[in-house]
Design an enzyme around this catalytic site. Structure first.
Site, PDB file in Angstrom:
ATOM      1  N   HIS A  17      80.764 145.977 100.890  1.00 18.10           N
ATOM      2  CA  HIS A  17      80.901 147.483 100.203  1.00 18.10           C
ATOM      3  C   HIS A  17      81.791 147.835  99.090  1.00 18.10           C
ATOM      4  CE1 HIS A  17      82.196 151.853 100.554  1.00 18.10           C
ATOM      5  NE2 HIS A  17      81.131 152.192 101.396  1.00 18.10           N
ATOM      6  N   ASP A  19      83.810 149.589  97.842  1.00 16.36           N
ATOM      7  CA  ASP A  19      85.370 150.047  98.088  1.00 16.36           C
ATOM      8  C   ASP A  19      86.216 148.791  98.739  1.00 16.36           C
ATOM      9  OD1 ASP A  19      85.180 152.782  97.214  1.00 16.36           O
ATOM     10  OD2 ASP A  19      84.762 153.419  99.384  1.00 16.36           O
ATOM     11  N   LYS A  20      85.523 147.945  99.346  1.00 14.35           N
ATOM     12  CA  LYS A  20      86.016 146.834 100.079  1.00 14.35           C
ATOM     13  C   LYS A  20      85.968 145.646  98.851  1.00 14.35           C
ATOM     14  CE  LYS A  20      87.973 147.698 103.329  1.00 14.35           C
ATOM     15  NZ  LYS A  20      89.196 147.817 103.176  1.00 14.35           N
ATOM     16  N   GLU A  45      95.452 148.396  91.179  1.00 16.63           N
ATOM     17  CA  GLU A  45      93.905 149.430  91.399  1.00 16.63           C
ATOM     18  C   GLU A  45      92.971 148.662  90.744  1.00 16.63           C
ATOM     19  OE1 GLU A  45      94.924 151.662  93.555  1.00 16.63           O
ATOM     20  OE2 GLU A  45      96.908 151.935  93.348  1.00 16.63           O
ATOM     21  N   GLU A  58     100.895 148.095  87.859  1.00 18.82           N
ATOM     22  CA  GLU A  58     102.060 147.482  87.456  1.00 18.82           C
ATOM     23  C   GLU A  58     102.431 146.470  87.960  1.00 18.82           C
ATOM     24  OE1 GLU A  58     100.967 151.396  87.618  1.00 18.82           O
ATOM     25  OE2 GLU A  58     102.041 151.080  89.116  1.00 18.82           O
ATOM     26  N   LYS A 183      77.321 149.045 106.423  1.00 19.87           N
ATOM     27  CA  LYS A 183      78.186 149.819 107.141  1.00 19.87           C
ATOM     28  C   LYS A 183      77.705 150.011 108.358  1.00 19.87           C
ATOM     29  CE  LYS A 183      79.615 153.679 105.018  1.00 19.87           C
ATOM     30  NZ  LYS A 183      79.570 155.266 104.354  1.00 19.87           N
ATOM     31  N   PHE A 248      67.158 149.828 101.505  1.00 17.46           N
ATOM     32  CA  PHE A 248      68.416 149.642 101.079  1.00 17.46           C
ATOM     33  C   PHE A 248      68.406 148.321 100.181  1.00 17.46           C
ATOM     34  CE2 PHE A 248      73.086 149.498 102.699  1.00 17.46           C
ATOM     35  CZ  PHE A 248      73.560 149.721 101.440  1.00 17.46           C
ATOM     36  N   ASP A 256      76.848 152.289  94.101  1.00 21.08           N
ATOM     37  CA  ASP A 256      77.817 153.190  94.275  1.00 21.08           C
ATOM     38  C   ASP A 256      79.258 152.710  94.039  1.00 21.08           C
ATOM     39  OD1 ASP A 256      79.425 155.464  94.999  1.00 21.08           O
ATOM     40  OD2 ASP A 256      79.520 154.907  97.097  1.00 21.08           O
ATOM     41  N   ALA A 257      80.060 153.321  93.078  1.00 20.30           N
ATOM     42  CA  ALA A 257      81.039 152.808  92.568  1.00 20.30           C
ATOM     43  C   ALA A 257      82.294 152.630  93.658  1.00 20.30           C
ATOM     44  CB  ALA A 257      82.137 153.752  91.453  1.00 20.30           C
ATOM     45  N   ARG A 262      90.102 153.526  99.537  1.00 15.35           N
ATOM     46  CA  ARG A 262      89.276 154.659 100.115  1.00 15.35           C
ATOM     47  C   ARG A 262      88.894 154.396 101.238  1.00 15.35           C
ATOM     48  NH1 ARG A 262      85.279 157.000  95.434  1.00 15.35           N
ATOM     49  NH2 ARG A 262      84.147 155.061  95.674  1.00 15.35           N
ATOM     50  N   LYS A 263      89.320 153.306 101.932  1.00 11.94           N
ATOM     51  CA  LYS A 263      88.800 153.046 103.458  1.00 11.94           C
ATOM     52  C   LYS A 263      89.882 152.777 104.398  1.00 11.94           C
ATOM     53  CE  LYS A 263      84.404 153.460 102.913  1.00 11.94           C
ATOM     54  NZ  LYS A 263      84.738 154.408 101.958  1.00 11.94           N
ATOM     55  N   LYS A 283      99.064 146.395  97.243  1.00 12.55           N
ATOM     56  CA  LYS A 283     100.431 146.676  97.348  1.00 12.55           C
ATOM     57  C   LYS A 283     101.257 145.487  97.880  1.00 12.55           C
ATOM     58  CE  LYS A 283      99.658 151.393  97.895  1.00 12.55           C
ATOM     59  NZ  LYS A 283      99.881 152.623  98.573  1.00 12.55           N
ATOM     60  N   LYS A 287     106.424 147.613  99.194  1.00 12.13           N
ATOM     61  CA  LYS A 287     105.993 148.839  99.427  1.00 12.13           C
ATOM     62  C   LYS A 287     105.677 149.331 100.936  1.00 12.13           C
ATOM     63  CE  LYS A 287     104.866 148.538  94.894  1.00 12.13           C
ATOM     64  NZ  LYS A 287     105.303 147.018  94.230  1.00 12.13           N
ATOM     65  N   ASP A 289     104.357 151.682 102.537  1.00 12.66           N
ATOM     66  CA  ASP A 289     103.003 151.932 102.914  1.00 12.66           C
ATOM     67  C   ASP A 289     102.220 150.874 103.581  1.00 12.66           C
ATOM     68  OD1 ASP A 289     102.918 154.472 101.964  1.00 12.66           O
ATOM     69  OD2 ASP A 289     101.903 153.826 100.019  1.00 12.66           O
TER      70      ASP A 289
END
Length: 403
Positions: A17, A19-20, A45, A58, A183, A248, A256-257, A262-263, A283, A287, A289
């Site tokens: 995917h 995003d992955k 990123e 960074e 998916k 598909f 798709d970008a 995002r997941k 990260k 961090k 998060d």
């Protein structure tokens, strides 16, 4: 009064995917720098789209980046940028992208990583009598449930496992008609708060050009049946959706970008528990998060594994530059054999919940993150080299003794 009988759904996405793909690239960059210096600071990123890969963010890593030592190369040590590019392209190759619209070897690549802000460093670094502070403010959650052996929500667990099985069959050559992007979605019926059967199942998977949709549907249904417990498949075939929109063939970053982070619900608990909002991938473990969310999962999992509750949610909060957490909250959802307040008193005595304490206890300053960036950060098997250390249940006896 909690509902005992209900229907719940979770989704997952495959390693292919978009995003992955971005998440795995960002975490490969994290691993690269941690492999050079365990004290590296990384916030990477990634964006992927048709024949393009772009990095931004960074970093701080003395062996790799020093603006005073290497002014002629914008701070980069010789060969480092080439090594990062090789690591990035290897991720795409390992996933299996050799398509006209996205190819590991020919995609245009840009690296816009730069040095970390000195203003961030002064707030979070350890110095003198000052302990290392949190890299940002925020709230982090961890969750565990006895629904599955992995102590994960069953809806998400099976969503991940269906896609993992499809990926294994694709990589092994058994199912060469499958392509990387996919998916899944699993809807389960719960009776007395226990999952008992699948109500609806969805898989959308990229496939080779011209592949027969009926054959694809039968094949994916067989994988679903193999993954789910016996007798769990929906009785009505109409409740099983395989590529419900039809063909598909164009997928992945060409279709798709993709962007890092995002997941986050796929990464965590499939909507069965709260999420603080921060993504993990890209990260370094300073961090919170990332590291504090791992610690929350570790504590919640050990509480359930110790038999102190059937379900557990833990929240921790931090302020940027401050070492100690601002708050710790435990919720056993009415399933506990011990008071939540007792656990809130005991946990900080068993594990120091500062950023440095978390990294030390879970040994997080290692290049172990790319593998976490697909099929969930939780519910995984701890690796011998320290990967998924937050999935260990080595706190069980200490918890039992303490409460």
């Amino acid at each position: 009064m909690p509902r005992r009988n209900f229907i719940f759904t979770s989704e997952s996405v495959s390693e292919g995917h978009p995003d992955k793909v971005a998440d795995q690239i960002s975490d490969a960059v994290v691993d690269y720098f941690l492999g050079k210096d365990p004290q590296s600071r990384v916030a990477c990123e990634t964006m992927v789209t048709t024949q393009r890969i772009l990095l931004a963010g960074e970093i701080r890593c003395a062996p790799c980046f020093d603006e005073q030592k290497y002014p002629d190369t914008a701070g980069w040590a010789p060969g480092v940028r080439d090594e990062i590019e090789a690591a990035v392209r290897k991720v795409v190759r390992d996933i299996g992208y050799e398509q006209t619209g996205f190819h590991w070897n020919s995609a245009h690549y840009e690296n816009h990583l730069h040095g970390q802000s000195a203003h961030i460093a002064q707030g979070v670094d350890e110095s003198g009598n000052k302990d290392e502070g949190a890299g940002d403010q925020g709230i982090m959650f961890g969750y565990a449930t006895d629904e599955t052996p992995d102590l994960m929500p069953a809806t998400l667990d099976y969503s991940h496992k269906i896609l993992q099985r499809l990926a294994e069959l694709r990589h092994s050559g058994v199912a060469p008609f499958l392509e990387p992007d996919a998916k899944s979605q699993v809807t389960l019926a719960y009776e007395n708060e226990v999952p008992v059967r699948a109500v609806k199942l969805v898989v959308s998977t990229q496939h080779a050009a011209g592949y027969d949709q009926a054959k694809l549907r039968d094949y994916v249904k067989g994988v679903m049946a193999d993954v789910l417990p016996d007798g769990w498949m929906p009785a009505d075939d109409a409740d099983i959706y395989v590529n419900p929109t039809g063909l598909f063939e164009i997928g992945g970053p060409d279709g798709d970008a993709g962007l890092t982070g995002r997941k986050i619900i796929v990464d965590t608990y499939g909507g069965a528990a709260p999420h603080g909002g921060g993504a993990f991938s890209g990260k370094d473990p300073t961090k919170v998060d990332r590291s504090a969310a791992y610690m929350c999962r570790y504590l919640a999992k050990n509480i359930v594994a110790a038999g102190l509750a059937k379900r557990c949610t833990i929240q921790i909060s931090y302020a940027i530059g401050v070492a100690e957490p601002l708050s710790l909250h435990v919720d056993l959802h009415g399933t506990g054999t011990v008071g939540e307040d007792r656990l809130e008193a005991v946990l900080p005595a068993l594990v120091r919940l500062t950023p440095k304490g978390i990294r030390t206890h879970l040994q997080l300053n290692r290049p172990i993150y790319r593998r976490s960036a697909a099929y969930g950060h939780f519910g995984r098997t701890p690796d011998a080299d320290g990967g998924f250390s937050w999935e260990k249940t080595d706190l069980v006896e200490a918890l039992r003794a303490a409460v």
